[in-house]
Design an enzyme around this catalytic site. Structure first.
Site, short mmCIF file in Angstrom:
data_model
loop_
_atom_site.label_atom_id
_atom_site.label_comp_id
_atom_site.label_asym_id
_atom_site.label_seq_id
_atom_site.Cartn_x
_atom_site.Cartn_y
_atom_site.Cartn_z
N GLU A 93 0.83 -1.21 0.00
CA GLU A 93 0.00 0.00 0.00
C GLU A 93 0.86 1.25 0.00
O GLU A 93 2.00 1.24 0.45
CB GLU A 93 -0.91 0.01 1.25
N ASP A 94 0.27 2.31 -0.50
CA ASP A 94 0.94 3.61 -0.44
C ASP A 94 0.79 4.23 0.95
O ASP A 94 1.75 4.72 1.54
CB ASP A 94 0.40 4.56 -1.52
N ASP A 97 -4.61 5.35 6.07
CA ASP A 97 -5.18 6.55 6.66
C ASP A 97 -6.16 6.09 7.74
O ASP A 97 -5.76 5.77 8.86
CB ASP A 97 -5.83 7.34 5.52
N PHE A 146 -2.66 16.05 4.41
CA PHE A 146 -2.84 15.40 3.12
C PHE A 146 -1.52 15.42 2.36
O PHE A 146 -0.91 16.48 2.19
CB PHE A 146 -3.93 16.10 2.30
N ARG A 159 1.25 12.09 -8.71
CA ARG A 159 1.68 10.71 -8.44
C ARG A 159 3.13 10.49 -8.82
O ARG A 159 3.81 9.61 -8.31
CB ARG A 159 0.82 9.71 -9.22
P1 IMP Z 1 -8.13 4.62 4.19
O1 IMP Z 1 -9.18 3.64 3.76
O2 IMP Z 1 -8.72 5.78 4.94
O3 IMP Z 1 -6.99 4.00 4.96
O4 IMP Z 1 -7.58 5.32 2.88
C1 IMP Z 1 -6.69 4.68 2.06
C2 IMP Z 1 -6.57 5.38 0.73
O5 IMP Z 1 -6.96 6.77 0.80
C3 IMP Z 1 -5.14 5.39 0.29
O6 IMP Z 1 -4.79 4.20 -0.39
C4 IMP Z 1 -5.08 6.61 -0.60
O7 IMP Z 1 -5.50 6.29 -1.89
C5 IMP Z 1 -6.09 7.56 0.03
N1 IMP Z 1 -5.42 8.54 0.90
C6 IMP Z 1 -5.46 8.59 2.25
N2 IMP Z 1 -4.74 9.61 2.73
C7 IMP Z 1 -4.19 10.22 1.65
C8 IMP Z 1 -3.29 11.35 1.49
O8 IMP Z 1 -2.84 12.01 2.45
N3 IMP Z 1 -2.96 11.65 0.21
C9 IMP Z 1 -3.40 10.96 -0.86
N4 IMP Z 1 -4.22 9.90 -0.77
C10 IMP Z 1 -4.61 9.53 0.48
MG MG Z 2 -4.91 4.27 -2.67
#
Ligand code: IMP
Ligand code: MG
Length: 175
Positions: A93-94, A97, A146, A159
């Site tokens: 994963e990148d 969050d 963010f 990206r």
């Molecule tokens: P989660 O389900 O809230 O953990 O969100 C995961 C996804 O939200 C990540 O794989 C990203 O695609 C996107 N995301 C969450 N935070 C950021 C950020 O700070 N910048 C860009 N994308 C984010």
């Molecule tokens: Mg993502």
């Protein structure tokens, strides 16, 4: 700029050596599962830093919600090409969050009978976590801001940055 490009590369090399050690005795290849689109950059680098035999597959998911906040409702847009029963799976994963996307993915993949499912992520935002799950490898913890770059986008832009950078709140309109 929050994390420079060379710091990312150094950290990934260290994480890859740990992964090599942890999965040293596999009979099979380690299956790296990247979560599109954001993980395409870390996948390309990590798969090359890892020395043990590995295979690569991708999933695409969309989480409904605004561009900067995840809702936890996940839809699979592209599933794996590979059967994972009996395989050792490492989700790439990148960023984690809220953790809602990964929580869904982990349960979904575990229901397919793999030998193991673990997670490697470049970034984690510990303050924003809404679901607890064990994340085996974390590159960097970042504050609740963010971020873009190294695969992460804002509205499909940035990206391609080699570093991790923050956006000014006025850019995404949630100041
Ligand atoms: P989660 O389900 O809230 O953990 O969100 C995961 C996804 O939200 C990540 O794989 C990203 O695609 C996107 N995301 C969450 N935070 C950021 C950020 O700070 N910048 C860009 N994308 C984010
Ligand atoms: Mg993502």
């Amino acid at each position: 700029m929050l994390i420079p490009a060379d710091a990312i590369q150094e950290r990934l090399a260290v994480m890859a050596r740990q992964i090599d050690e942890d999965y040293a005795d596999l009979d099979d290849t380690l299956l790296l599962v990247g979560v599109l689109k954001g993980a395409f950059v870390i996948m390309a680098d990590l798969a090359r830093y890892i020395s043990i035999p590995n295979s690569v597959d991708f999933m695409a998911v969309s989480s409904y919600g605004s561009s900067t906040r995840s809702s936890g409702v996940v839809r699979i847009l592209k599933d794996l090409d590979t059967e994972i029963e009996g395989r050792h799976v490492l989700i790439v994963e990148d960023i984690i969050d809220s953790g809602l996307t990964l929580d869904y993915l982990v349960h979904n993949l575990e229901s397919r009978g793999p030998a193991s499912v673990e997670i490697v992520t470049l970034l984690a935002k510990p303050d924003r976590r809404r679901v607890e799950m064990p994340v085996r490898y974390i590159g960097f913890e970042v504050p609740d801001v963010f971020v873009v770059g190294y695969g992460l986008d804002f509205d499909e832009r940035y990206r391609n940055l080699s570093c991790i950078a923050t956006l000014k709140p006025e850019v995404y309109g949630e100041a």
